[in-house]
Design an enzyme around this catalytic site. Structure first.
Site, PDB file in Angstrom:
ATOM      1  N   CYS A 180       0.783  -1.200  -0.036  1.00 33.36           N
ATOM      2  CA  CYS A 180      -0.039   0.063  -0.062  1.00 33.36           C
ATOM      3  C   CYS A 180       0.666   1.469  -0.063  1.00 33.36           C
ATOM      4  CB  CYS A 180      -1.024  -0.183   1.039  1.00 33.36           C
ATOM      5  SG  CYS A 180      -2.081  -1.363   1.295  1.00 33.36           S
TER       6      CYS A 180
ATOM      7  N   HIS B 274      -2.825   6.154   4.663  1.00 29.11           N
ATOM      8  CA  HIS B 274      -1.662   5.300   4.973  1.00 29.11           C
ATOM      9  C   HIS B 274      -0.418   5.678   4.228  1.00 29.11           C
ATOM     10  CE1 HIS B 274      -0.691   0.737   4.816  1.00 29.11           C
ATOM     11  NE2 HIS B 274      -0.150   1.455   5.934  1.00 29.11           N
TER      12      HIS B 274
END
Length: 756
Positions: A96, A152
């Site tokens: 990610c 994130h």
């Protein structure tokens, strides 16, 4: 009736003249949202910067979309991709944080210090403060910028938040994985907190609302509040789906009731929720007047995790690995502004290319952002021109180096004839004790058929046993978590992971044929020489069985029993370091690329138990077991070479046949390694505990604490090198103490025996 006056007659004549001379071929500018005349191909020329809608999904695999797999119901995505441009040679990063950082900065992760793993919730890390982001540059170009969904990219300071990185508004989660209903996020047992934020504050009171639906509703509100005629819009819809936990609404599960595997069934249902979300957003674009002057980009951030229902079939590998299943991304572009639509593009593209492409499309000055690794590929997308990109650096991770090289290897002698070797022909020398032991061993009985046995242990032509990797991974089950689920990013996130082409013709790579027999001379070279890096391979199967080869053994095209392994000079690149690069058709992997099996959807396993044990670094039990099993099957192999155009499923390792290509790609890795910045991967900060901040994940370092972001990052530079040195010292002391203890024990035994 009264006769018309002279002024009235003149007015009627003027109106009739204008009516007859009107150009009826010109489009209605009012109805067409301010568009001018169309070109020859029917595509309107945008008179102003287009609206950009970027939809980013999480953990969606190659086989998890309708146009790749009809069993997945995605009618909206299929229609948008069919009417636009499907990107079938598009690459992302395997996890990610690196993908998102490269999307927003346009730079490889070796140039941002994020080479290793992801940013954990308690890590004091985020994007480098001196690098401008895509939304910041779009703001300078006059855009209104909004972000919804998963961030994130770090949040330990307020300077790291999305609203400080170029977004006017933000609504979503800051960590890597949250519950779809309760918005709880955990970083291990007992470290859970609420993670839903509206701009820079906590958005309490949203429990019970499904996140995909919530983000879609907020996107519609943003579109309704904005005037498309006055200012261009950039909307990043970073959906949490289809990341774990698998929590689809029940109504979406019913169409997939025929799927036997429960995880796959729920995963497919979550893909359908994404499809409906995209449908609702595109409907709002059409209704509110954005569509005619808009560019819609759809992309995943990495490959799928088969353990949790995803599928990358028929590609090799999974999320967190540098095999094609981990880095080949699902993506398409849909826009009325495309000159050539309804086609499939196989141009080489990377997620870093969106920064200069979208910025150039918005009218921004790309040259102001120096050091970009991406290319402006809008002519490739719109007109079908060749891609300016010829190579992709997937990554170089110096912290991921779990395996030690073997003691004896083989080397190709690629030097021209007449070149003297150091020491002449070097033979592998072994200790005398091992030779004595080997003489006592009985020779193995030869087999009648030197063909690998499926599902068991295979033998080569000499009869030596070769371990084969089992297809199914053993997963420890776990109990269900209560309250906030213990959510982490997928199992491989901790276990993973300036372009320019070369002029060498072989790097472009023609279509891969069956690997030819190598004519290179093979010599053994002992580890004591220290002049080469090790790269062992196992004896490969015959070409007839190469299609069913699930091990890392290459199809060498050599006679049965012939073995070939590689070694390259130390001054090029350390092949024990985890790295991957694509140049032309060739792809090179070094070190430990991760779990490398092909996992069909029908062989998916059940959900694993505690997430945090699956997501630690390679030192953890679960991650190390998977990596160690693959490494044992490969015999500590650390070099792979594939021709992706001819072998997209990475079944034929050609490193033994093409040492020239391997050497050239190692030189490219060495070039990129010289431009890399130090890895920034600080240890967890206990001050981040949500229990200290009202039960929510929020920034925990105050801006006026004395150190800035750059000083904070410099504080942790080299911290892992110091830890490694300490570990090495302790190991040396333990070895010395064990030797001393054994010596004292022997001495005592001798003394006692002499006394007796």
């Amino acid at each position: 009736m009264f006769p018309p006056t002279a002024p009235l007659a003149a007015l009627i004549g003027w109106l009739s003249l204008g009516f007859l001379s009107a150009d009826w071929t010109t489009g209605n500018w009012v109805e067409e949202e301010g568009e001018g005349p169309q070109n020859d191909q029917g595509t309107p020329h945008p008179k102003k910067p287009p609206h950009i809608i970027f939809i980013l999904t999480d953990d969606q695999g190659y086989n998890d979309i309708g146009y790749h797999n009809p069993s997945i119901r995605t009618p909206t995505l299929d229609r948008l991709a069919g009417e636009g441009v499907r990107l079938e040679n598009y690459y992302v990063q395997p996890i990610c944080t690196p993908s998102r950082s490269q999307l927003l900065t346009g730079r490889y992760q070796i140039h941002t210090g994020l080479q290793h793993s992801i940013i954990r919730p308690r890590q004091p890390s985020c994007l480098p403060p001196h690098l401008s982001t895509l939304p910041q540059r779009l703001q300078q170009a006059g855009y209104a910028t909004h972000m919804l969904g998963k961030w994130h990219l770090g949040f330990y300071r307020k300077a790291c938040l999305p609203t400080r990185k170029g977004f006017d508004t933000f609504f979503g989660s800051l960590t890597g994985s949250v519950d779809y209903y309760s918005y709880g996020s955990c970083d291990g047992p007992g470290l859970c907190g609420y993670d839903l934020h509206d701009n820079e504050g906590v958005a309490w009171g949203q429990q019970g609302r499904y996140s995909t639906l919530l983000y879609t509703q907020r996107a519609r509100k943003i579109l309704e509040a904005h005037d498309p005629a006055t200012r261009p819009l950039f909307l990043l819809l970073s959906l949490q789906a289809v990341h774990t936990p698998l929590q689809p609404p029940k109504s979406y599960i019913y169409p997939y009731r025929h799927m036997f595997n429960v995880a796959r069934r729920k995963y497919a249902a979550m893909v359908s929720t994404v499809d409906e979300a995209v449908h609702n957003v595109t409907y709002a674009l059409r209704k509110l007047g954005y569509y005619r002057n808009s560019v819609i980009v759809f992309s995943t951030d990495n490959g799928a995790q088969p353990f949790t229902g995803g599928s990358n079939w028929p590609l090799r590998g999974r999320k967190g690995t540098y095999w094609e299943g981990g880095v080949r991304g699902v993506a398409f572009v849909h826009s009325p502004l495309l000159k050539r639509r309804r086609r499939v593009s196989k141009a080489l593209l990377h997620i870093t290319d969106w920064f200069p492409t979208l910025l150039g499309l918005a009218g921004g000055n790309v040259s102001q952002s120096e050091g970009l690794d991406g290319f402006d590929v809008w002519p490739t997308l719109s007109e079908g021109k060749p891609s300016p990109r010829h190579e992709i650096l997937h990554n170089i991770d110096p912290l991921h180096n779990p395996h030690t090289p073997p003691s004896h290897t083989l080397t190709f002698d690629t030097a021209p004839k007449g070149t003297p070797r150091q020491g002449g022909r070097l033979n592998a020398t072994k200790p005398t004790k091992k030779k004595k032991k080997r003489k006592k061993k009985k020779p193995p009985k030869p087999l009648a058929k030197p063909v690998p046995r499926p599902g068991g242990r295979s033998r080569d032509a000499r009869g030596s046993r070769q371990p084969t990797r089992k297809h199914r991974s053993k997963i420890q089950g776990g109990s269900k978590a209560r309250g906030y689920p213990l959510l982490r990013d997928s199992p491989d996130e901790q276990n993973h992971l300036t372009s320019g082409g070369t002029e060498s013709g072989f790097l472009q790579g023609s279509r891969s044929r069956r690997p030819p027999r190598t004519r290179s001379k093979i010599h053994t070279r002992s580890r004591a020489t220290g002049h080469h890096y090790q790269g062992d391979t196992q004896p490969g199967p015959t070409p007839a069985t190469s299609h069913n080869n699930t091990n890392d053994t290459p199809v060498t095209g050599q006679p049965p029993g012939a073995t070939a392994t590689l070694q390259w000079s130390q001054h090029i690149f350390d092949t024990n370091v985890q790295a991957a690069i694509r140049v032309g058709d060739w792809k090179l992997l070094t070190g430990d690329p991760g779990h490398g099996d092909w996992v069909p959807p029908q062989m998916l396993s059940s959900l694993p138990g505690p997430w945090w044990t699956l997501e630690r670094t390679s030192t953890s039990s679960s991650s190390s077991s998977s990596s160690s099993s693959s490494s044992k099957a490969a015999g500590h192999k650390n070099v792979w070479l594939f021709n992706i155009s001819g072998d997209p499923y990475e079944r034929w390792d050609q490193s033994a046949q093409r040492p020239d290509v391997v050497t050239a790609l190692l030189e490219r890795l060495a070039f990129y390694n010289r431009t890399a910045v130090p890895v920034f991967f600080p240890p967890d900060d206990p001050r981040a505990d949500p229990a200290l901040h009202g039960g929510a994940w929020v920034p925990w370092v105050e801006e006026d604490e004395g150190r800035g972001v750059e000083e904070e990052q410099e504080l942790y530079r080299g911290v892992y090198k110091q830890r490694r040195r300490k570990k090495e010292k302790t190991k040396m002391k333990q070895k010395q103490m064990s030797k001393l203890n054994s010596y004292v024990l022997k001495l005592n035994n001798q003394l006692s025996s002499s006394l007796v």
